[in-house]
Design an enzyme around this catalytic site. Structure first.
Site, short mmCIF file in Angstrom:
data_model
loop_
_atom_site.label_atom_id
_atom_site.label_comp_id
_atom_site.label_asym_id
_atom_site.label_seq_id
_atom_site.Cartn_x
_atom_site.Cartn_y
_atom_site.Cartn_z
N PHE A 62 6.55 -1.23 -1.91
CA PHE A 62 5.95 -1.59 -3.19
C PHE A 62 5.49 -0.65 -4.07
O PHE A 62 5.42 -0.58 -5.08
CB PHE A 62 4.89 -2.61 -3.02
CG PHE A 62 4.74 -3.69 -4.18
CD1 PHE A 62 5.27 -4.66 -4.54
CD2 PHE A 62 3.58 -3.33 -4.83
CE1 PHE A 62 5.39 -5.39 -5.59
CE2 PHE A 62 3.14 -4.06 -6.04
CZ PHE A 62 3.95 -5.07 -6.57
N VAL A 86 12.15 -2.09 4.63
CA VAL A 86 11.41 -3.69 4.36
C VAL A 86 12.30 -4.44 5.57
O VAL A 86 13.39 -4.61 5.36
CB VAL A 86 11.63 -3.94 2.93
CG1 VAL A 86 10.60 -5.18 2.77
CG2 VAL A 86 11.10 -2.96 2.00
N THR A 91 7.52 -14.79 6.50
CA THR A 91 7.17 -15.36 5.22
C THR A 91 7.95 -14.69 4.15
O THR A 91 8.67 -14.04 4.28
CB THR A 91 5.39 -14.76 4.80
OG1 THR A 91 5.78 -13.17 4.79
CG2 THR A 91 4.76 -15.30 6.10
N HIS A 93 7.25 -12.79 1.92
CA HIS A 93 6.53 -11.28 1.54
C HIS A 93 7.94 -10.24 1.31
O HIS A 93 7.78 -9.60 0.53
CB HIS A 93 5.70 -10.92 2.46
CG HIS A 93 4.90 -9.72 2.04
ND1 HIS A 93 5.37 -8.34 2.67
CD2 HIS A 93 4.23 -9.36 1.01
CE1 HIS A 93 4.42 -7.69 2.04
NE2 HIS A 93 4.00 -8.32 0.97
N PHE A 118 18.09 5.27 -4.05
CA PHE A 118 17.51 3.97 -3.72
C PHE A 118 17.83 4.20 -2.06
O PHE A 118 18.83 3.75 -1.71
CB PHE A 118 17.97 2.89 -3.91
CG PHE A 118 17.41 1.61 -3.64
CD1 PHE A 118 16.11 1.27 -4.24
CD2 PHE A 118 18.10 0.88 -2.92
CE1 PHE A 118 15.61 0.29 -3.65
CE2 PHE A 118 17.26 -0.35 -2.38
CZ PHE A 118 16.17 -0.73 -2.60
N ARG A 132 19.95 2.09 11.48
CA ARG A 132 20.59 2.80 10.26
C ARG A 132 19.57 4.04 10.16
O ARG A 132 19.79 4.73 9.15
CB ARG A 132 20.13 1.83 8.84
CG ARG A 132 21.40 0.79 9.10
CD ARG A 132 20.80 -0.51 8.39
NE ARG A 132 21.66 -1.58 8.33
CZ ARG A 132 22.09 -2.60 9.21
NH1 ARG A 132 21.43 -2.24 10.34
NH2 ARG A 132 23.06 -3.20 9.03
#
Length: 164
Positions: A62, A86, A91, A93, A118, A132
């Site tokens: 974030f 991520v 949840t 989130h 990115f 990965r």
């Protein structure tokens, strides 16, 4: 017809910043290692006293956009690489973090004219993320190549458009 392409050579002229999320550092540390290995093998000075490369650590994905934006706006870098992981939980989130990180990182590139790679993995499981980041292949290497190509391509484009 003009054709413009970047290359992976002549990397000595590039100044590169890498912004790495500390959250899930088991994964992001491996991505960083792969990225640095790629850059070094293509002529970028990755030593601890490098004048060509800087690495900034942020708490999580974030926070990637704000630091990426600060570095891109500094005028010191021709390309910025973002690295994060991520991993979906129980949840929503995950969805919020992925959406905001990707939108923020994309907007930095568009608003500053500095290519931003990115390199944020978005996976369902830790196993997928680790695959990965080195078990099967290390996408950090690919992100390094993308940075070299985009840094080179932007230099070619700027040269071509300033000449006309």
């Amino acid at each position: 017809m003009a054709t413009y392409e970047g290359c992976y050579t002549d990397a000595q002229a590039l100044r590169i910043a890498v912004v790495v999320a500390r959250f899930n550092d088991l994964v992001t540390g491996k991505l960083l290692s792969g990225c640095l290995d790629c850059l070094a093998r293509h002529g970028v000075d990755t030593s601890s006293n490098s004048e060509q490369l800087d690495v900034a650590w942020v708490p999580g994905a974030f926070e990637l956009p704000i630091v990426t934006q600060t570095l891109a706006l500094s005028g010191q870098y021709q390309v910025v690489i973002t690295l994060g992981a991520v991993i979906r939980g129980d949840t929503p989130h995950f969805d919020v973090v992925v959406a905001e990180a990707s939108k923020g990182i994309a907007s930095v590139s568009r608003e500053t004219g500095v290519p931003v790679i990115f390199g944020v993995l978005t996976t369902d499981t830790m196993q997928q993320a680790l695959e990965r980041a080195g078990i099967k292949s290390n996408l950090g290497w690919s992100y390094g190549l993308q940075a070299l190509e985009m840094g080179s391509l932007m230099a070619v484009l700027r040269s071509a458009t300033s000449a006309s």
